[in-house]
Scaffold this motif. Sequence first.
Motif, PDB file in Angstrom:
ATOM      1  N   SER A  70       0.856  -1.301   0.023  1.00 40.67           N
ATOM      2  CA  SER A  70       0.177   0.000  -0.002  1.00 40.67           C
ATOM      3  C   SER A  70       0.869   1.180   0.211  1.00 40.67           C
ATOM      4  CB  SER A  70      -1.072   0.137   1.189  1.00 40.67           C
ATOM      5  OG  SER A  70      -0.248   0.122   2.427  1.00 40.67           O
ATOM      6  N   ALA A  71       0.444   2.197  -0.398  1.00 39.61           N
ATOM      7  CA  ALA A  71       1.280   3.635  -0.488  1.00 39.61           C
ATOM      8  C   ALA A  71       0.391   4.845  -0.118  1.00 39.61           C
ATOM      9  CB  ALA A  71       1.724   3.847  -1.889  1.00 39.61           C
ATOM     10  N   VAL A  72       1.023   6.010   0.706  1.00 37.07           N
ATOM     11  CA  VAL A  72       0.211   7.178   1.061  1.00 37.07           C
ATOM     12  C   VAL A  72       1.202   8.113   0.172  1.00 37.07           C
ATOM     13  CG1 VAL A  72      -0.163   8.498   2.682  1.00 37.07           C
ATOM     14  CG2 VAL A  72      -0.236   6.105   3.126  1.00 37.07           C
ATOM     15  N   LEU A  73       0.550   8.856  -0.390  1.00 34.88           N
ATOM     16  CA  LEU A  73       0.906  10.114  -1.179  1.00 34.88           C
ATOM     17  C   LEU A  73       0.771  11.373  -0.292  1.00 34.88           C
ATOM     18  CD1 LEU A  73       2.597  11.777  -3.122  1.00 34.88           C
ATOM     19  CD2 LEU A  73       0.600  11.907  -4.552  1.00 34.88           C
ATOM     20  N   PHE A  74       1.412  12.158   0.341  1.00 35.11           N
ATOM     21  CA  PHE A  74       1.378  13.317   1.047  1.00 35.11           C
ATOM     22  C   PHE A  74       1.273  14.439  -0.133  1.00 35.11           C
ATOM     23  CE2 PHE A  74       2.977  10.743   4.228  1.00 35.11           C
ATOM     24  CZ  PHE A  74       2.487  11.235   5.522  1.00 35.11           C
ATOM     25  N   LEU A  75       0.276  14.979  -0.320  1.00 35.91           N
ATOM     26  CA  LEU A  75      -0.048  15.958  -1.327  1.00 35.91           C
ATOM     27  C   LEU A  75       0.936  16.954  -1.729  1.00 35.91           C
ATOM     28  CD1 LEU A  75      -2.108  16.870  -3.682  1.00 35.91           C
ATOM     29  CD2 LEU A  75      -3.243  18.237  -1.834  1.00 35.91           C
ATOM     30  N   LEU A  89       2.878   5.317  -8.127  1.00 32.53           N
ATOM     31  CA  LEU A  89       2.662   4.449  -7.160  1.00 32.53           C
ATOM     32  C   LEU A  89       1.346   3.426  -7.448  1.00 32.53           C
ATOM     33  CD1 LEU A  89       2.319   7.206  -4.289  1.00 32.53           C
ATOM     34  CD2 LEU A  89       3.984   5.450  -4.295  1.00 32.53           C
ATOM     35  N   ALA A  90       0.498   3.808  -8.184  1.00 34.25           N
ATOM     36  CA  ALA A  90      -0.525   2.968  -8.391  1.00 34.25           C
ATOM     37  C   ALA A  90      -0.272   1.817  -9.397  1.00 34.25           C
ATOM     38  CB  ALA A  90      -1.692   3.805  -9.128  1.00 34.25           C
ATOM     39  N   ALA A  91       1.056   2.212 -10.169  1.00 34.21           N
ATOM     40  CA  ALA A  91       1.277   0.976 -11.082  1.00 34.21           C
ATOM     41  C   ALA A  91       2.128  -0.107 -10.550  1.00 34.21           C
ATOM     42  CB  ALA A  91       2.701   1.789 -11.899  1.00 34.21           C
ATOM     43  N   HIS A  92       2.164   0.036  -9.197  1.00 34.87           N
ATOM     44  CA  HIS A  92       2.929  -1.220  -8.399  1.00 34.87           C
ATOM     45  C   HIS A  92       1.586  -1.762  -7.399  1.00 34.87           C
ATOM     46  CE1 HIS A  92       6.714  -0.506  -9.692  1.00 34.87           C
ATOM     47  NE2 HIS A  92       6.601   0.876  -9.671  1.00 34.87           N
ATOM     48  N   LEU A  93       0.310  -1.101  -7.451  1.00 34.09           N
ATOM     49  CA  LEU A  93      -0.565  -1.518  -6.621  1.00 34.09           C
ATOM     50  C   LEU A  93      -1.685  -2.113  -7.112  1.00 34.09           C
ATOM     51  CD1 LEU A  93      -0.286   1.555  -4.145  1.00 34.09           C
ATOM     52  CD2 LEU A  93       0.479  -0.751  -3.724  1.00 34.09           C
ATOM     53  N   ALA A  94      -1.680  -3.113  -7.752  1.00 27.12           N
ATOM     54  CA  ALA A  94      -2.843  -3.827  -8.638  1.00 27.12           C
ATOM     55  C   ALA A  94      -3.707  -4.499  -7.440  1.00 27.12           C
ATOM     56  CB  ALA A  94      -2.703  -4.789  -9.504  1.00 27.12           C
ATOM     57  N   GLY A 119      -9.992   3.886  -9.591  1.00 25.01           N
ATOM     58  CA  GLY A 119     -10.918   3.223  -8.666  1.00 25.01           C
ATOM     59  C   GLY A 119     -11.941   4.362  -8.049  1.00 25.01           C
ATOM     60  N   LYS A 120     -12.913   3.889  -7.222  1.00 23.96           N
ATOM     61  CA  LYS A 120     -13.617   4.834  -6.630  1.00 23.96           C
ATOM     62  C   LYS A 120     -13.165   5.152  -5.125  1.00 23.96           C
ATOM     63  CE  LYS A 120     -18.413   5.133  -5.209  1.00 23.96           C
ATOM     64  NZ  LYS A 120     -19.713   4.299  -4.789  1.00 23.96           N
ATOM     65  N   PRO A 121     -12.827   6.697  -5.084  1.00 24.07           N
ATOM     66  CA  PRO A 121     -12.094   7.243  -3.868  1.00 24.07           C
ATOM     67  C   PRO A 121     -13.216   7.406  -3.084  1.00 24.07           C
ATOM     68  CG  PRO A 121     -12.376   8.776  -5.657  1.00 24.07           C
ATOM     69  CD  PRO A 121     -12.417   7.684  -6.307  1.00 24.07           C
ATOM     70  N   ARG A 122     -12.544   7.304  -1.684  1.00 27.70           N
ATOM     71  CA  ARG A 122     -13.523   7.522  -0.709  1.00 27.70           C
ATOM     72  C   ARG A 122     -13.085   8.398   0.281  1.00 27.70           C
ATOM     73  NH1 ARG A 122     -14.507   3.673   3.831  1.00 27.70           N
ATOM     74  NH2 ARG A 122     -12.887   2.094   3.604  1.00 27.70           N
ATOM     75  N   LYS A 123     -13.338   9.065   1.279  1.00 20.92           N
ATOM     76  CA  LYS A 123     -12.855  10.145   2.359  1.00 20.92           C
ATOM     77  C   LYS A 123     -12.913   9.126   3.565  1.00 20.92           C
ATOM     78  CE  LYS A 123     -14.706  13.678   3.593  1.00 20.92           C
ATOM     79  NZ  LYS A 123     -15.047  15.166   3.891  1.00 20.92           N
ATOM     80  N   LEU A 124     -11.708   8.820   4.157  1.00 20.58           N
ATOM     81  CA  LEU A 124     -11.628   8.085   5.388  1.00 20.58           C
ATOM     82  C   LEU A 124     -11.591   8.866   6.418  1.00 20.58           C
ATOM     83  CD1 LEU A 124      -8.724   5.664   4.530  1.00 20.58           C
ATOM     84  CD2 LEU A 124     -11.378   5.217   4.457  1.00 20.58           C
ATOM     85  N   GLN A 136      -9.076   1.814  -3.765  1.00 19.51           N
ATOM     86  CA  GLN A 136      -8.444   0.585  -4.128  1.00 19.51           C
ATOM     87  C   GLN A 136      -7.929   0.422  -5.738  1.00 19.51           C
ATOM     88  OE1 GLN A 136     -10.750  -2.898  -3.356  1.00 19.51           O
ATOM     89  NE2 GLN A 136      -8.958  -4.364  -3.384  1.00 19.51           N
ATOM     90  N   VAL A 137      -6.802   0.160  -6.048  1.00 16.75           N
ATOM     91  CA  VAL A 137      -6.369   0.258  -7.353  1.00 16.75           C
ATOM     92  C   VAL A 137      -7.136  -0.788  -8.362  1.00 16.75           C
ATOM     93  CG1 VAL A 137      -4.460   0.302  -8.967  1.00 16.75           C
ATOM     94  CG2 VAL A 137      -4.229   1.528  -6.764  1.00 16.75           C
ATOM     95  N   ALA A 138      -8.168  -0.379  -8.891  1.00 16.41           N
ATOM     96  CA  ALA A 138      -8.749  -1.377  -9.933  1.00 16.41           C
ATOM     97  C   ALA A 138      -7.982  -1.265 -11.322  1.00 16.41           C
ATOM     98  CB  ALA A 138     -10.269  -1.301  -9.903  1.00 16.41           C
TER      99      ALA A 138
END
Length: 332
Positions: A70-75, A89-94, A119-124, A136-138
């Motif tokens: 998993s990965a976190v990007l600090f904007l 990041l997403a290229a490594h997170l299928a 994918g479908k983003p959601r605020k946590l 979730q990287v679809a």
Amino acid sequence: MDPRSEVLLRQARLFEGPVLLAGLPADDLLGQLPAAHGWSWHAGEQAQLDARFAGRCHYGTEPGAARFDSAVLFLPKSRELTDYLLQALAAHLAGGMLYLVGEKRAGIERASKQLAAFGKPRKLDSARHCQLWQVQVAQVPLVPQLEELAQQFSLQLDDGPLQVISLPGVFSHGRLDRGTALLLQHLDRLPAGHLLDFGCGAGVLGAVLKRRYPQSRISLLDVDAFAVASSRLTLAANGLQAEVLAGDGIHAAPLGLAAILSNPPFHQGVHTSYAATEQLLREASGHLQPGGELRLVANSFLQYKPLIEQHLGSCQTLADAEGFRIYQASKR
């Protein structure tokens, strides 16, 4: 602790496994998440993190070799850079989770829409004036090729055109800013010897110096890995040889310089900060040879002349136009 890190730690159970923290601040987050690895493109923050968490953070323009699920990007500030980083990041997170955290005033709600490509983003979470988003990287993108995202433009100079290669996130991406344009008109009669382009960005100033003073040693210095990469590309595109250094502030510069030239930075991420410039003005003398010169461009409203004269010597204003001033001072 950075407020963005505090928001992550409110959801710490999500980050217990191998997670890559991209653009992380230099705080204790790696200490709180023992399975995490960092990726920084800020040389100063990288140095601080490496001093505390040796081998757990790398510096550069790519995600690196550390395994992560998993990965976190600090904007970051730049939308173009955000696009590149999210794709990298997403290229490594299928099928894996990609997170985006940032301050509300930095535009995190707008930036969260960029997650929809995967994918479908959601605020946590929303706290500390920050938000944390997840997808979730679809739809897995191809690994982006950074150089293919570069913007190239040409400067028409007296000795012929200069090709400038600008990567996402670099200051004045894809164009020549007005301050640098003014400074380029005032590069005559520099002292012979080693010349430094401080805060080199895409390498415009350093490349022009090498062309105008081919017998001089030229060094370019920047804190940002994408600027360092841009400068190297600009030099290569023009068949020029110069030293490009990654470092945080003037203390990372060589000694015995004949001149320091700069359009100094005034942003740290989304925040305005004059710390690097003020440090340059206070400490430039220690990096200049006797009679060495400081020449820089700054916004007219910034009162830099008294600081220059306090630490370096008599300061002249070579130009005052379009909201910018060119200052010149020589070491006593």
